[in-house]
Scaffold this active site. Structure first.
Site, PDB file in Angstrom:
ATOM      1  N   SER A 130       0.853  -1.203   0.000  1.00 26.06           N
ATOM      2  CA  SER A 130       0.000   0.000   0.000  1.00 26.06           C
ATOM      3  C   SER A 130       0.879   1.240   0.000  1.00 26.06           C
ATOM      4  CB  SER A 130      -0.858   0.009   1.267  1.00 26.06           C
ATOM      5  OG  SER A 130      -1.538   1.227   1.411  1.00 26.06           O
ATOM      6  N   TYR A 143      -1.508   0.089  10.724  1.00 20.13           N
ATOM      7  CA  TYR A 143      -1.553  -0.320   9.314  1.00 20.13           C
ATOM      8  C   TYR A 143      -0.258   0.071   8.612  1.00 20.13           C
ATOM      9  CZ  TYR A 143      -3.537  -0.965   4.592  1.00 20.13           C
ATOM     10  OH  TYR A 143      -3.781  -1.368   3.294  1.00 20.13           O
TER      11      TYR A 143
HETATM   12  P1  NAP Z   1     -11.522  -5.810   0.860  1.00 19.22           P
HETATM   13  O1  NAP Z   1     -12.579  -5.588  -0.168  1.00 19.22           O
HETATM   14  O2  NAP Z   1     -11.901  -5.668   2.301  1.00 19.22           O
HETATM   15  O3  NAP Z   1     -10.862  -7.241   0.604  1.00 19.22           O
HETATM   16  C1  NAP Z   1     -10.011  -7.852   1.545  1.00 19.22           C
HETATM   17  C2  NAP Z   1      -9.919  -9.324   1.197  1.00 19.22           C
HETATM   18  O4  NAP Z   1      -8.986  -9.940   2.088  1.00 19.22           O
HETATM   19  C3  NAP Z   1     -11.248 -10.037   1.373  1.00 19.22           C
HETATM   20  O5  NAP Z   1     -11.436 -10.937   0.292  1.00 19.22           O
HETATM   21  C4  NAP Z   1     -11.072 -10.791   2.676  1.00 19.22           C
HETATM   22  O6  NAP Z   1     -11.822 -12.000   2.615  1.00 19.22           O
HETATM   23  C5  NAP Z   1      -9.582 -11.095   2.627  1.00 19.22           C
HETATM   24  N1  NAP Z   1      -9.029 -11.389   3.935  1.00 19.22           N
HETATM   25  C6  NAP Z   1      -8.936 -10.580   5.017  1.00 19.22           C
HETATM   26  N2  NAP Z   1      -8.383 -11.243   6.040  1.00 19.22           N
HETATM   27  C7  NAP Z   1      -8.132 -12.503   5.592  1.00 19.22           C
HETATM   28  C8  NAP Z   1      -7.596 -13.662   6.192  1.00 19.22           C
HETATM   29  N3  NAP Z   1      -7.215 -13.681   7.483  1.00 19.22           N
HETATM   30  N4  NAP Z   1      -7.461 -14.783   5.457  1.00 19.22           N
HETATM   31  C9  NAP Z   1      -7.852 -14.786   4.152  1.00 19.22           C
HETATM   32  N5  NAP Z   1      -8.387 -13.728   3.542  1.00 19.22           N
HETATM   33  C10 NAP Z   1      -8.530 -12.598   4.262  1.00 19.22           C
HETATM   34  O7  NAP Z   1     -10.316  -4.798   0.648  1.00 19.22           O
HETATM   35  P2  NAP Z   1      -9.300  -4.568  -0.587  1.00 19.22           P
HETATM   36  O8  NAP Z   1      -9.144  -3.114  -0.697  1.00 19.22           O
HETATM   37  O9  NAP Z   1      -9.688  -5.351  -1.769  1.00 19.22           O
HETATM   38  O10 NAP Z   1      -7.970  -5.144   0.066  1.00 19.22           O
HETATM   39  C11 NAP Z   1      -7.092  -6.044  -0.597  1.00 19.22           C
HETATM   40  C12 NAP Z   1      -5.659  -5.696  -0.215  1.00 19.22           C
HETATM   41  O11 NAP Z   1      -5.348  -4.419  -0.738  1.00 19.22           O
HETATM   42  C13 NAP Z   1      -5.400  -5.626   1.283  1.00 19.22           C
HETATM   43  O12 NAP Z   1      -4.141  -6.209   1.552  1.00 19.22           O
HETATM   44  C14 NAP Z   1      -5.352  -4.126   1.552  1.00 19.22           C
HETATM   45  O13 NAP Z   1      -4.592  -3.810   2.677  1.00 19.22           O
HETATM   46  C15 NAP Z   1      -4.716  -3.637   0.262  1.00 19.22           C
HETATM   47  N6  NAP Z   1      -4.915  -2.228  -0.077  1.00 19.22           N
HETATM   48  C16 NAP Z   1      -6.166  -1.679  -0.151  1.00 19.22           C
HETATM   49  C17 NAP Z   1      -6.304  -0.331  -0.479  1.00 19.22           C
HETATM   50  C18 NAP Z   1      -7.652   0.336  -0.556  1.00 19.22           C
HETATM   51  O14 NAP Z   1      -7.713   1.575  -0.535  1.00 19.22           O
HETATM   52  N7  NAP Z   1      -8.729  -0.384  -0.690  1.00 19.22           N
HETATM   53  C19 NAP Z   1      -5.175   0.444  -0.742  1.00 19.22           C
HETATM   54  C20 NAP Z   1      -3.914  -0.154  -0.671  1.00 19.22           C
HETATM   55  C21 NAP Z   1      -3.793  -1.491  -0.345  1.00 19.22           C
HETATM   56  P3  NAP Z   1     -12.582 -12.712   3.827  1.00 19.22           P
HETATM   57  O15 NAP Z   1     -13.038 -11.642   4.779  1.00 19.22           O
HETATM   58  O16 NAP Z   1     -13.709 -13.446   3.139  1.00 19.22           O
HETATM   59  O17 NAP Z   1     -11.568 -13.643   4.408  1.00 19.22           O
END
Ligand code: NAP
Length: 244
Positions: A130, A143
């Protein structure tokens, strides 16, 4: 021979979009997450395999990885943020949970799949870190620390695998509209919506596009790091918002 791409955390957001995009690129796609119903809804239309996975649980990671015949591409995407508390009042439990999924989860899955990535002869590990890994901000402490940890792991892995047929890529997105903020604000939809108010964030497809580009370069090319931002955002702290 069809190459296999494994995407963790693919029941929503960036992971789901990446699974769809890599399936469209011709990969056999295997996806994991905890919410199986949501995961199947992503997998079924694209012919992917949905397997239960909790990256914070060593036994779950072993069971998940044990069901894979091969792994050419691993997208370590599972993770996220919990809370926006300042350090003065932050909860150790929240920090532990963030470290467990974003850093130790990355270690557990990568370590377990490394033999398969190596034996593929052309493996690729992608880590979704991120902008929070690069630029700390008030209220981001846990975070920021976790994603900086994930970045460090990624950089170490890249060096340790030099000379081996495994590439390592770090993807650092800025604001992407997913369930990320709903999770961060513990289900408070209003607080989550306010994060993207008056600005145009990245979409999960934008990030999936970057991941797909990185993993489809010729195998001698390693995309080390991609920082991806909405036009309305500069770094972790400046966002341009239009008033309605
Ligand atoms: P999201 O829609 O909340 O998706 C997060 C995913 O991670 C979900 O599929 C969730 O599935 C899974 N997850 C969480 N904990 C887990 C665990 N213990 N075991 C297996 N799966 C797990 O958010 P997103 O934005 O797509 O996030 C994806 C990645 O991008 C994350 O690493 C986040 O930190 C990173 N990111 C996001 C942003 C942003 O602004 N959205 C920016 C930079 C980086 P379940 O709950 O079904 O397990």
């Amino acid at each position: 021979m069809t190459r296999t791409a494994v995407v963790t955390g693919a029941s929503s957001g960036i992971g789901a979009a990446t699974a769809r995009r890599l399936a469209a690129e011709g990969f056999d796609v295997v996806i994991g997450a905890r919410r199986m119903e949501r995961l199947r809804a992503v997998a079924d239309p694209i012919g992917a395999r949905a397997l239960p996975l909790d990256v914070t649980d060593g036994a779950s990671v072993e069971a998940f990885c044990g069901q894979l015949e091969r792994c050419d591409v691993l997208v370590n995407n599972a993770g996220g943020a919990i809370g926006r508390d300042p350090i003065a009042t932050a909860h150790v439990d929240d920090w532990q949970a963030m470290y467990d999924s974003n850093v130790l989860g990355l270690l557990r899955v990568t370590q377990t799949l490394l033999p398969k990535l190596r034996s593929s002869g052309d493996g690729h590990v992608v880590v979704v870190a991120s902008i929070a890994a690069l630029e700390p901000y008030p209220g981001g402490g846990g975070y920021n620390a976790a994603k900086a940890g994930a970045r460090a792991v990624t950089q170490v892995l890249r060096q340790e695998l030099l000379g081996e047929p495994v590439r390592v890529t770090e993807i650092d997105p800025g604001m992407v509209e997913t369930e990320f903020s709903v999770v961060r604000f513990r289900g408070d939809e209003q607080a989550a919506a306010a994060v993207y108010e008056g600005m145009t964030p990245l979409t999960p497809d934008d990030v999936a596009d970057a991941i797909a580009w990185a993993v489809t370069r010729p195998s001698h090319v390693n995309v080390d790091q991609l920082v991806l931002m909405a036009r309305d955002q500069y770094g972790a702290k400046q966002v341009h918002r239009r008033r309605s």
